[in-house]
Scaffold this motif. Structure first.
Motif, PDB file in Angstrom:
ATOM      1  N   UNK A 194       1.794  -5.615  11.143  1.00 45.18           N
ATOM      2  CA  UNK A 194       3.004  -4.896  10.744  1.00 45.18           C
ATOM      3  C   UNK A 194       4.180  -5.808  10.385  1.00 45.18           C
ATOM      4  N   UNK A 195       4.436  -6.888  11.116  1.00 47.71           N
ATOM      5  CA  UNK A 195       5.607  -7.724  10.772  1.00 47.71           C
ATOM      6  C   UNK A 195       5.531  -8.353   9.386  1.00 47.71           C
ATOM      7  N   UNK A 196       4.324  -8.499   8.840  1.00 46.26           N
ATOM      8  CA  UNK A 196       4.192  -9.179   7.559  1.00 46.26           C
ATOM      9  C   UNK A 196       4.860  -8.400   6.429  1.00 46.26           C
ATOM     10  N   UNK A 197       4.750  -7.081   6.444  1.00 50.65           N
ATOM     11  CA  UNK A 197       5.358  -6.274   5.388  1.00 50.65           C
ATOM     12  C   UNK A 197       6.862  -6.457   5.326  1.00 50.65           C
ATOM     13  N   UNK A 198       7.490  -6.514   6.490  1.00 50.07           N
ATOM     14  CA  UNK A 198       8.947  -6.709   6.529  1.00 50.07           C
ATOM     15  C   UNK A 198       9.322  -8.107   6.056  1.00 50.07           C
ATOM     16  N   UNK A 199       8.536  -9.107   6.453  1.00 44.53           N
ATOM     17  CA  UNK A 199       8.802 -10.470   6.014  1.00 44.53           C
ATOM     18  C   UNK A 199       8.654 -10.605   4.502  1.00 44.53           C
ATOM     19  N   UNK A 200       7.614  -9.982   3.961  1.00 46.94           N
ATOM     20  CA  UNK A 200       7.351 -10.068   2.526  1.00 46.94           C
ATOM     21  C   UNK A 200       8.470  -9.402   1.732  1.00 46.94           C
ATOM     22  N   UNK A 201       8.961  -8.269   2.200  1.00 48.94           N
ATOM     23  CA  UNK A 201      10.047  -7.581   1.503  1.00 48.94           C
ATOM     24  C   UNK A 201      11.286  -8.460   1.432  1.00 48.94           C
ATOM     25  N   UNK A 202      11.561  -9.165   2.513  1.00 46.71           N
ATOM     26  CA  UNK A 202      12.716 -10.070   2.525  1.00 46.71           C
ATOM     27  C   UNK A 202      12.488 -11.255   1.594  1.00 46.71           C
ATOM     28  N   UNK A 203      11.293 -11.828   1.627  1.00 45.61           N
ATOM     29  CA  UNK A 203      10.991 -13.007   0.830  1.00 45.61           C
ATOM     30  C   UNK A 203      11.034 -12.708  -0.668  1.00 45.61           C
ATOM     31  N   UNK A 204      10.609 -11.510  -1.052  1.00 43.77           N
ATOM     32  CA  UNK A 204      10.491 -11.169  -2.465  1.00 43.77           C
ATOM     33  C   UNK A 204      11.704 -10.425  -3.025  1.00 43.77           C
ATOM     34  N   UNK A 205      12.661 -10.088  -2.182  1.00 47.30           N
ATOM     35  CA  UNK A 205      13.757  -9.198  -2.582  1.00 47.30           C
ATOM     36  C   UNK A 205      14.543  -9.738  -3.778  1.00 47.30           C
ATOM     37  N   UNK A 206      14.977 -10.994  -3.715  1.00 45.38           N
ATOM     38  CA  UNK A 206      15.838 -11.538  -4.771  1.00 45.38           C
ATOM     39  C   UNK A 206      15.100 -11.592  -6.108  1.00 45.38           C
ATOM     40  N   UNK A 207      13.880 -12.085  -6.079  1.00 47.09           N
ATOM     41  CA  UNK A 207      13.108 -12.214  -7.321  1.00 47.09           C
ATOM     42  C   UNK A 207      12.862 -10.847  -7.959  1.00 47.09           C
ATOM     43  N   UNK A 208      12.523  -9.870  -7.139  1.00 46.73           N
ATOM     44  CA  UNK A 208      12.236  -8.529  -7.666  1.00 46.73           C
ATOM     45  C   UNK A 208      13.510  -7.817  -8.115  1.00 46.73           C
ATOM     46  N   UNK A 209      14.644  -8.167  -7.515  1.00 45.92           N
ATOM     47  CA  UNK A 209      15.895  -7.525  -7.886  1.00 45.92           C
ATOM     48  C   UNK A 209      16.416  -8.013  -9.239  1.00 45.92           C
ATOM     49  N   UNK A 210      16.001  -9.234  -9.629  1.00 46.43           N
ATOM     50  CA  UNK A 210      16.472  -9.816 -10.894  1.00 46.43           C
ATOM     51  C   UNK A 210      15.265 -10.344 -11.681  1.00 46.43           C
ATOM     52  N   UNK A 211      14.413  -9.447 -12.142  1.00 48.56           N
ATOM     53  CA  UNK A 211      13.212  -9.895 -12.866  1.00 48.56           C
ATOM     54  C   UNK A 211      13.548 -10.679 -14.116  1.00 48.56           C
TER      55      UNK A 211
END
Length: 244
Positions: free
Chosen positions: A223-240
């Motif tokens: 379960x913790x991996x999903x939250x970590x991944x969302x944080x790690x990928x947030x900036x890149x996905x927000x500004x494709x």
């Protein structure tokens, strides 16, 4: 993208697995920035994280575009061990995780460096980095385990909590010319030796059920991996498509 991952050959699949291990643990260690217990550890953990990130870039570059692989894959497409995705917890928890993983990496890269396969050049450099990672974790395990009653208790709880994730490290990875049984035997002797020297109890082995066969290599994560991944990928996905 999922179909493309399934079509990878053994070398690329192995590179993806090892690259994901390094990438995810690098991010976890990076989470200590500004929170380490002393300034010296702030620098040490950051340096280990950067070493792992460098390994991840080379390994993921063997598969495809490193940014796409890091920031645009979904959770089930990652092939990292469940051990490396576990939350940092307290400092003892981070050290126990690092001891287990760096001992594994050093043995694995040591074997790969001796061969002439596609991973030999990377392994020859990485094994030197990982030797420092393992020594750092070993020194802190001894210091905490054989320290105060409080530090001993925290270190023991960390080892007990993480031990069940270590069995997954020895499941064969196609594309890697590794003697997995020998690796498990030497790893067990190495890590249990450190734990005993640190006056810590060694958790029971796989025959008693204390180890569990994790499925991170198959894309099944905790379960913790999903939250970590969302944080790690947030900036890149927000500004494709953005560039600096």
């Amino acid at each position: 993208m999922t179909a493309a991952r399934e079509a990878l050959g053994p070398t690329a699949s192995a590179a993806l697995a090892l690259g994901d291990d390094a990438l995810v643990l690098s991010h976890r260690l990076g989470e200590w920035a500004g929170h380490a217990p002393v300034l010296e550890e702030e620098v040490a953990l950051a340096n280990i994280a950067l070493d792992l990130l460098g390994q991840a870039r080379l390994l993921l570059g063997m598969v495809g575009d490193e940014d796409e692989l890091a920031y645009l894959r979904e959770e089930r497409a990652f092939r990292n061990l469940q051990l490396v995705e576990q939350p940092n917890g307290d400092f003892a928890h981070t050290i126990a995780r690092q001891l287990c993983f760096s001992a594994y990496q050093q043995l694995m890269y040591g074997q790969l460096a001796e061969g002439d396969g596609p991973f030999a050049p990377l392994a020859a450099k990485a094994v030197k980095e990982v030797a420092y990672h393992q020594d750092h974790a070993r020194q802190w395990t001894l210091r905490l385990g054989d320290g105060t009653e409080e530090s001993h208790g925290r270190m023991q709880r960390a080892v007990d909590a993480l031990w069940r994730y270590t069995g997954e490290m020895f499941q064969p990875v196609p594309g890697l010319d590794i003697d997995w049984q020998e690796t498990q035997t030497v790893w067990t002797a190495t890590v249990t030796g450190v734990l005993r020297q640190a006056t810590l109890s060694v958790p029971d082995g796989p025959d008693t059920g204390a180890w569990r066969a994790g499925a991170g290599r198959q894309g099944l994560h905790t379960e913790p991996f999903g939250r970590m991944l969302a944080e790690m990928q947030h900036l890149h996905r927000s500004h494709p498509g953005a560039s600096w």
